[in-house]
Scaffold this motif. Structure first.
Motif, PDB file in Angstrom:
ATOM      1  N   LEU A   1      17.882  39.909  18.895  1.00 20.38           N
ATOM      2  CA  LEU A   1      18.668  40.717  17.952  1.00 20.38           C
ATOM      3  C   LEU A   1      20.092  41.002  18.437  1.00 20.38           C
ATOM      4  O   LEU A   1      21.024  40.947  17.628  1.00 20.38           O
ATOM      5  CB  LEU A   1      17.929  42.018  17.624  1.00 20.38           C
ATOM      6  CG  LEU A   1      16.653  41.864  16.785  1.00 20.38           C
ATOM      7  CD1 LEU A   1      16.076  43.234  16.427  1.00 20.38           C
ATOM      8  CD2 LEU A   1      16.911  41.053  15.525  1.00 20.38           C
ATOM      9  N   PRO A   2      20.324  41.314  19.708  1.00 16.42           N
ATOM     10  CA  PRO A   2      21.722  41.498  20.136  1.00 16.42           C
ATOM     11  C   PRO A   2      22.564  40.240  19.952  1.00 16.42           C
ATOM     12  O   PRO A   2      23.753  40.335  19.614  1.00 16.42           O
ATOM     13  CB  PRO A   2      21.586  41.873  21.623  1.00 16.42           C
ATOM     14  CG  PRO A   2      20.231  42.450  21.748  1.00 16.42           C
ATOM     15  CD  PRO A   2      19.382  41.686  20.784  1.00 16.42           C
ATOM     16  N   VAL A   3      21.965  39.062  20.160  1.00 15.61           N
ATOM     17  CA  VAL A   3      22.703  37.815  19.966  1.00 15.61           C
ATOM     18  C   VAL A   3      23.040  37.634  18.490  1.00 15.61           C
ATOM     19  O   VAL A   3      24.170  37.291  18.126  1.00 15.61           O
ATOM     20  CB  VAL A   3      21.886  36.621  20.489  1.00 15.61           C
ATOM     21  CG1 VAL A   3      22.604  35.305  20.186  1.00 15.61           C
ATOM     22  CG2 VAL A   3      21.655  36.753  22.001  1.00 15.61           C
ATOM     23  N   LEU A   4      22.057  37.876  17.619  1.00 15.78           N
ATOM     24  CA  LEU A   4      22.294  37.740  16.185  1.00 15.78           C
ATOM     25  C   LEU A   4      23.294  38.779  15.690  1.00 15.78           C
ATOM     26  O   LEU A   4      24.093  38.510  14.783  1.00 15.78           O
ATOM     27  CB  LEU A   4      20.971  37.868  15.427  1.00 15.78           C
ATOM     28  CG  LEU A   4      21.024  37.707  13.908  1.00 15.78           C
ATOM     29  CD1 LEU A   4      21.602  36.364  13.507  1.00 15.78           C
ATOM     30  CD2 LEU A   4      19.627  37.896  13.301  1.00 15.78           C
ATOM     31  N   ALA A   5      23.292  39.964  16.295  1.00 18.24           N
ATOM     32  CA  ALA A   5      24.201  41.035  15.874  1.00 18.24           C
ATOM     33  C   ALA A   5      25.659  40.682  16.108  1.00 18.24           C
ATOM     34  O   ALA A   5      26.546  41.242  15.452  1.00 18.24           O
ATOM     35  CB  ALA A   5      23.851  42.333  16.598  1.00 18.24           C
ATOM     36  N   THR A   6      25.936  39.758  17.017  1.00 19.08           N
ATOM     37  CA  THR A   6      27.329  39.355  17.232  1.00 19.08           C
ATOM     38  C   THR A   6      27.897  38.614  16.018  1.00 19.08           C
ATOM     39  O   THR A   6      29.115  38.496  15.883  1.00 19.08           O
ATOM     40  CB  THR A   6      27.450  38.439  18.466  1.00 19.08           C
ATOM     41  OG1 THR A   6      26.677  37.248  18.260  1.00 19.08           O
ATOM     42  CG2 THR A   6      26.948  39.154  19.713  1.00 19.08           C
ATOM     43  N   GLN A   7      27.025  38.150  15.132  1.00 18.55           N
ATOM     44  CA  GLN A   7      27.469  37.387  13.958  1.00 18.55           C
ATOM     45  C   GLN A   7      27.687  38.269  12.729  1.00 18.55           C
ATOM     46  O   GLN A   7      28.263  37.818  11.742  1.00 18.55           O
ATOM     47  CB  GLN A   7      26.429  36.303  13.620  1.00 18.55           C
ATOM     48  CG  GLN A   7      26.030  35.443  14.795  1.00 18.55           C
ATOM     49  CD  GLN A   7      27.201  34.708  15.410  1.00 18.55           C
ATOM     50  OE1 GLN A   7      27.989  34.073  14.701  1.00 18.55           O
ATOM     51  NE2 GLN A   7      27.318  34.779  16.738  1.00 18.55           N
ATOM     52  N   LEU A   8      27.219  39.515  12.796  1.00 20.56           N
ATOM     53  CA  LEU A   8      27.365  40.416  11.644  1.00 20.56           C
ATOM     54  C   LEU A   8      27.666  41.820  12.154  1.00 20.56           C
ATOM     55  O   LEU A   8      26.756  42.594  12.488  1.00 20.56           O
ATOM     56  CB  LEU A   8      26.098  40.401  10.780  1.00 20.56           C
ATOM     57  CG  LEU A   8      26.137  41.257   9.501  1.00 20.56           C
ATOM     58  CD1 LEU A   8      27.307  40.845   8.605  1.00 20.56           C
ATOM     59  CD2 LEU A   8      24.827  41.145   8.740  1.00 20.56           C
ATOM     60  N   ALA A   9      28.939  42.148  12.228  1.00 18.38           N
ATOM     61  CA  ALA A   9      29.341  43.466  12.732  1.00 18.38           C
ATOM     62  C   ALA A   9      28.865  44.561  11.790  1.00 18.38           C
ATOM     63  O   ALA A   9      28.931  44.429  10.568  1.00 18.38           O
ATOM     64  CB  ALA A   9      30.861  43.528  12.860  1.00 18.38           C
ATOM     65  N   GLY A  10      28.359  45.641  12.359  1.00 20.27           N
ATOM     66  CA  GLY A  10      27.914  46.786  11.576  1.00 20.27           C
ATOM     67  C   GLY A  10      26.481  46.700  11.109  1.00 20.27           C
ATOM     68  O   GLY A  10      25.991  47.630  10.453  1.00 20.27           O
ATOM     69  N   ALA A  11      25.772  45.626  11.435  1.00 15.28           N
ATOM     70  CA  ALA A  11      24.372  45.504  11.017  1.00 15.28           C
ATOM     71  C   ALA A  11      23.487  46.390  11.883  1.00 15.28           C
ATOM     72  O   ALA A  11      23.707  46.532  13.095  1.00 15.28           O
ATOM     73  CB  ALA A  11      23.923  44.058  11.103  1.00 15.28           C
ATOM     74  N   GLU A  12      22.471  46.961  11.279  1.00 13.26           N
ATOM     75  CA  GLU A  12      21.507  47.796  11.995  1.00 13.26           C
ATOM     76  C   GLU A  12      20.397  46.914  12.549  1.00 13.26           C
ATOM     77  O   GLU A  12      19.935  45.993  11.869  1.00 13.26           O
ATOM     78  CB  GLU A  12      20.927  48.850  11.056  1.00 13.26           C
ATOM     79  CG  GLU A  12      19.852  49.710  11.695  1.00 13.26           C
ATOM     80  CD  GLU A  12      19.146  50.607  10.691  1.00 13.26           C
ATOM     81  OE1 GLU A  12      18.192  51.306  11.090  1.00 13.26           O
ATOM     82  OE2 GLU A  12      19.532  50.587   9.503  1.00 13.26           O
ATOM     83  N   SER A  13      19.971  47.187  13.774  1.00 18.37           N
ATOM     84  CA  SER A  13      18.865  46.449  14.389  1.00 18.37           C
ATOM     85  C   SER A  13      17.635  47.348  14.442  1.00 18.37           C
ATOM     86  O   SER A  13      17.736  48.524  14.804  1.00 18.37           O
ATOM     87  CB  SER A  13      19.236  45.987  15.806  1.00 18.37           C
ATOM     88  OG  SER A  13      20.323  45.077  15.768  1.00 18.37           O
ATOM     89  N   ARG A  14      16.494  46.766  14.095  1.00 17.81           N
ATOM     90  CA  ARG A  14      15.270  47.555  14.043  1.00 17.81           C
ATOM     91  C   ARG A  14      14.084  46.663  14.372  1.00 17.81           C
ATOM     92  O   ARG A  14      14.086  45.468  14.049  1.00 17.81           O
ATOM     93  CB  ARG A  14      15.105  48.161  12.647  1.00 17.81           C
ATOM     94  CG  ARG A  14      14.001  49.189  12.514  1.00 17.81           C
ATOM     95  CD  ARG A  14      13.806  49.591  11.057  1.00 17.81           C
ATOM     96  NE  ARG A  14      15.031  50.073  10.421  1.00 17.81           N
ATOM     97  CZ  ARG A  14      15.125  50.330   9.123  1.00 17.81           C
ATOM     98  NH1 ARG A  14      14.085  50.086   8.315  1.00 17.81           N
ATOM     99  NH2 ARG A  14      16.261  50.786   8.627  1.00 17.81           N
ATOM    100  N   ALA A  15      13.071  47.225  15.009  1.00 18.48           N
ATOM    101  CA  ALA A  15      11.863  46.479  15.358  1.00 18.48           C
ATOM    102  C   ALA A  15      10.748  46.803  14.370  1.00 18.48           C
ATOM    103  O   ALA A  15      10.680  47.902  13.827  1.00 18.48           O
ATOM    104  CB  ALA A  15      11.422  46.815  16.783  1.00 18.48           C
ATOM    105  N   ASP A  16       9.873  45.822  14.140  1.00 26.52           N
ATOM    106  CA  ASP A  16       8.690  46.053  13.319  1.00 26.52           C
ATOM    107  C   ASP A  16       7.459  45.531  14.067  1.00 26.52           C
ATOM    108  O   ASP A  16       7.542  45.218  15.255  1.00 26.52           O
ATOM    109  CB  ASP A  16       8.837  45.405  11.935  1.00 26.52           C
ATOM    110  CG  ASP A  16       9.135  43.915  12.022  1.00 26.52           C
ATOM    111  OD1 ASP A  16       8.885  43.320  13.100  1.00 26.52           O
ATOM    112  OD2 ASP A  16       9.610  43.349  11.022  1.00 26.52           O
TER     113      ASP A  16
END
Length: 208
Positions: free
Chosen positions: A148-163
């Motif tokens: 998720l941190p790697v993917l978050a670099t592609q979309l600034a401001g996105a929320e990360s959450r686990a399920d």
């Protein structure tokens, strides 16, 4: 003097004050103690201002100001983070907005940036038109510090959450506030900063 008792002769008793030898001895001892304390304090001040502590350190193990410190050995705090590469991450791109075709467009762009693409389509009812920000990144608990941190670099401001999902795939759910993915140059810079070694703070040695 009149009366029954008379003093005769030409010598009279003289009244003398008692000698205070004990008091003189006490004052002398106190003076010696005060002089000793003043002398000890003066010596301590001289020792401080003339660098007595540095001299002691030099005698014990050499002058630290002229001795090179050994190179710091690698440690977990300054080592590079072991994160997966984009090609090791499978992303499901799901559209939670009323705008059609947004999921495929975003998936194609992520594929160009090296990510593996899984499912592409509309978000489930749980998220459809309910993600207000730019996006929501979902994955297993293990992905919070990896994919998720790697993917978050592609979309600034996105929320990360686990399920509670099984497997390693992650979801990028496009929210109503989405405009575009982060520009490639900025995304690459963020990814480089994410995986770069973190320098360990240095603390100067006391007495140097």
């Amino acid at each position: 003097m009149g009366g029954k008792y008379r003093i005769t002769g030409n010598r009279y008793p003289r009244m003398r004050k008692p000698r205070r030898r004990g008091r003189l001895v006490f004052l002398a001892a106190a003076s010696v103690a005060v002089v000793g304390v003043i002398g000890w304090g003066t010596w301590q001040l001289i020792d401080v201002f003339t660098g007595g502590s540095k001299a002691s350190a030099a005698e014990a193990g050499g002058d630290c100001s002229t001795k090179a410190s050994p190179a710091a050995s690698p440690s977990p705090t300054n080592a590079a983070r072991a994160l997966p590469k984009p090609g090791q991450i499978t992303v499901n791109v799901l559209n939670a907005t009323p705008r059609s075709g947004l999921a495929k467009q975003t998936a194609d762009e992520l594929k160009k940036r090296g990510f593996r693409i899984g499912q592409v389509g509309n978000a489930s009812e749980e998220f459809d038109k309910k993600v207000k920000g730019a996006g929501l990144l979902l994955g297993p608990a293990s992905s919070l510090n990896t994919s998720l941190p790697v993917l978050a670099t592609q979309l600034a401001g996105a929320e990360s959450r686990a399920d509670t999902r099984k497997g390693t795939d992650v979801d990028l759910i496009i929210g109503t506030g989405f405009k575009a993915l982060t520009q490639p140059a900025a995304a690459d810079e963020a990814l480089t900063a994410l995986t770069a070694p973190r320098p360990e703070p240095t603390t100067p040695k006391r007495g140097c």
